[in-house]
Design a protein around this motif. Sequence first.
Motif, PDB file in Angstrom:
ATOM      1  N   VAL A   1       0.832  -1.207   0.000  1.00 32.56           N
ATOM      2  CA  VAL A   1       0.000   0.000   0.000  1.00 32.56           C
ATOM      3  C   VAL A   1       0.867   1.258   0.000  1.00 32.56           C
ATOM      4  CG1 VAL A   1      -1.822   1.258   1.224  1.00 32.56           C
ATOM      5  CG2 VAL A   1      -1.765  -1.248   1.302  1.00 32.56           C
ATOM      6  N   LYS A   2       0.429   2.244  -0.766  1.00 35.33           N
ATOM      7  CA  LYS A   2       1.125   3.529  -0.829  1.00 35.33           C
ATOM      8  C   LYS A   2       0.094   4.646  -0.855  1.00 35.33           C
ATOM      9  CE  LYS A   2       4.631   5.947  -3.620  1.00 35.33           C
ATOM     10  NZ  LYS A   2       5.637   6.042  -2.544  1.00 35.33           N
TER      11      LYS A   2
ATOM     12  N   ASP B   1       2.628   2.064   9.845  1.00 31.77           N
ATOM     13  CA  ASP B   1       1.512   2.956   9.557  1.00 31.77           C
ATOM     14  C   ASP B   1       0.313   2.428  10.354  1.00 31.77           C
ATOM     15  OD1 ASP B   1      -0.730   4.277   8.504  1.00 31.77           O
ATOM     16  OD2 ASP B   1       0.221   4.529   6.556  1.00 31.77           O
ATOM     17  N   ILE B   2       0.154   2.960  11.541  1.00 29.18           N
ATOM     18  CA  ILE B   2      -0.856   2.440  12.465  1.00 29.18           C
ATOM     19  C   ILE B   2      -2.264   2.613  11.915  1.00 29.18           C
ATOM     20  CG2 ILE B   2      -1.784   2.578  14.801  1.00 29.18           C
ATOM     21  CD1 ILE B   2       1.067   1.484  14.626  1.00 29.18           C
ATOM     22  N   ASP B   3      -2.537   3.745  11.291  1.00 27.87           N
ATOM     23  CA  ASP B   3      -3.884   3.971  10.738  1.00 27.87           C
ATOM     24  C   ASP B   3      -4.222   2.923   9.684  1.00 27.87           C
ATOM     25  OD1 ASP B   3      -4.326   6.158  12.334  1.00 27.87           O
ATOM     26  OD2 ASP B   3      -3.673   7.616  10.832  1.00 27.87           O
ATOM     27  N   LEU B   4      -3.274   2.634   8.818  1.00 26.88           N
ATOM     28  CA  LEU B   4      -3.497   1.626   7.780  1.00 26.88           C
ATOM     29  C   LEU B   4      -3.750   0.260   8.399  1.00 26.88           C
ATOM     30  CD1 LEU B   4      -3.413   0.586   4.832  1.00 26.88           C
ATOM     31  CD2 LEU B   4      -0.919   0.417   5.084  1.00 26.88           C
ATOM     32  N   VAL B   5      -2.911  -0.112   9.348  1.00 30.82           N
ATOM     33  CA  VAL B   5      -3.058  -1.420   9.996  1.00 30.82           C
ATOM     34  C   VAL B   5      -4.416  -1.527  10.686  1.00 30.82           C
ATOM     35  CG1 VAL B   5      -2.140  -2.947  11.779  1.00 30.82           C
ATOM     36  CG2 VAL B   5      -0.572  -1.669  10.309  1.00 30.82           C
ATOM     37  N   LYS B   6      -4.812  -0.471  11.380  1.00 24.40           N
ATOM     38  CA  LYS B   6      -6.083  -0.493  12.102  1.00 24.40           C
ATOM     39  C   LYS B   6      -7.260  -0.597  11.145  1.00 24.40           C
ATOM     40  CE  LYS B   6      -8.696   1.969  15.653  1.00 24.40           C
ATOM     41  NZ  LYS B   6      -8.730   3.152  16.561  1.00 24.40           N
ATOM     42  N   GLN B   7      -7.230   0.184  10.061  1.00 17.23           N
ATOM     43  CA  GLN B   7      -8.345   0.164   9.107  1.00 17.23           C
ATOM     44  C   GLN B   7      -8.554  -1.231   8.515  1.00 17.23           C
ATOM     45  OE1 GLN B   7      -8.367   3.285   6.117  1.00 17.23           O
ATOM     46  NE2 GLN B   7      -7.442   4.738   7.534  1.00 17.23           N
TER      47      GLN B   7
ATOM     48  N   PHE C   1      -2.945  12.647  -3.028  1.00 15.91           N
ATOM     49  CA  PHE C   1      -4.014  13.234  -2.235  1.00 15.91           C
ATOM     50  C   PHE C   1      -4.070  12.650  -0.822  1.00 15.91           C
ATOM     51  CE2 PHE C   1      -5.408  13.255  -6.710  1.00 15.91           C
ATOM     52  CZ  PHE C   1      -5.460  14.632  -6.911  1.00 15.91           C
ATOM     53  N   GLY C   2      -3.092  11.777  -0.500  1.00 20.88           N
ATOM     54  CA  GLY C   2      -3.050  11.178   0.824  1.00 20.88           C
ATOM     55  C   GLY C   2      -3.963   9.990   1.004  1.00 20.88           C
ATOM     56  N   LYS C   3      -4.483   9.466  -0.096  1.00 21.52           N
ATOM     57  CA  LYS C   3      -5.382   8.314  -0.038  1.00 21.52           C
ATOM     58  C   LYS C   3      -4.596   7.022  -0.255  1.00 21.52           C
ATOM     59  CE  LYS C   3      -9.551   6.413  -2.207  1.00 21.52           C
ATOM     60  NZ  LYS C   3     -10.575   6.606  -3.276  1.00 21.52           N
TER      61      LYS C   3
ATOM     62  N   ILE D   1       4.420   0.848   1.852  1.00 15.55           N
ATOM     63  CA  ILE D   1       5.590   1.189   1.038  1.00 15.55           C
ATOM     64  C   ILE D   1       6.229   2.483   1.544  1.00 15.55           C
ATOM     65  CG2 ILE D   1       6.368   1.800  -1.280  1.00 15.55           C
ATOM     66  CD1 ILE D   1       4.162   0.028  -2.392  1.00 15.55           C
ATOM     67  N   ASP D   2       5.415   3.442   1.954  1.00 15.79           N
ATOM     68  CA  ASP D   2       5.935   4.720   2.438  1.00 15.79           C
ATOM     69  C   ASP D   2       6.772   4.550   3.706  1.00 15.79           C
ATOM     70  OD1 ASP D   2       4.583   6.433   0.492  1.00 15.79           O
ATOM     71  OD2 ASP D   2       2.745   5.843   1.510  1.00 15.79           O
ATOM     72  N   LYS D   3       6.441   3.561   4.509  1.00 15.39           N
ATOM     73  CA  LYS D   3       7.145   3.338   5.777  1.00 15.39           C
ATOM     74  C   LYS D   3       8.311   2.362   5.642  1.00 15.39           C
ATOM     75  CE  LYS D   3       4.755   5.576   9.061  1.00 15.39           C
ATOM     76  NZ  LYS D   3       5.368   6.387  10.136  1.00 15.39           N
TER      77      LYS D   3
END
Length: 256
Positions: A131-132, A184-190, A136-138, A174-176
């Motif tokens: 994931v990247k 990326d905690i937000d990604l993992v949580k979602q 737009f930050g999405k 990918i960004d991390k």
Amino acid sequence: MLRTRVIPALLLLNESLVKTYQFGKYRYIGDPCNTLRIFNELEVDELIILDIAATRTGCGPNFELLTDIANECFMPLCYGGGISEFDQAKRIFNIGFEKVSLNSSCFSRPELVTKLSEHYGSQAVIASIDVKKNMFGKYEVMANNGKVSTKRSPIEWAEELESLGAGEILLTSIDKEGTWDGYDIDLVKQVSEVVSVPVIANGGAGSVEHARQAVKDGNASAVAMGSCVVFQKKGMGVLVNFPEPSSLKGLSNDCE
């Protein structure tokens, strides 16, 4: 209470281990079998090996090298990279690997996920999601080793992969990746909130505390580590290592 799994994630490139930074530039780590001998001595519980060129080059899995790896290791192994056919996965299982990880083939041949899950059990099939964030930050799911955007949402894609039969999700930011800055905690949580199968957080680990955050705040079921188990420290030389058992005490999303 079972301790959360902490899994070294090792990257293969041309029969050598490397470590990448945001899926781009890389550093040489060493010979795979020599490195795995060290992880044997460190009594690692589980290990993921990903060939980052097998799909891009079209060469598929290096079965000779995978045989050497399986003969060397005492811990459960997962392999991913270039698996596009059932018989390739079957050969990997016969070599001695307990799990396979599918990424690109999930897009091109989603039925392969189902077929492997029905034959070997869902616990043997890990769906890998890279994931990247776009401009737009999405969040967007990427394919071809992070080079091509699929325009898919990681949340919807994770749900689809679970419905196909995947027993685990390897979720990589990918960004991390390679930054040592934490997951990326937000990604993992979602993603963790919408699937019932275990989610392995990957990309960005620099400490055990980062792993705690992924588990406690992100609801990850397991964490994968790359840079911090093959380097001394950020910006320093190669040193294969693993957290002391005492530092992992209480690493569970059930703990207070």
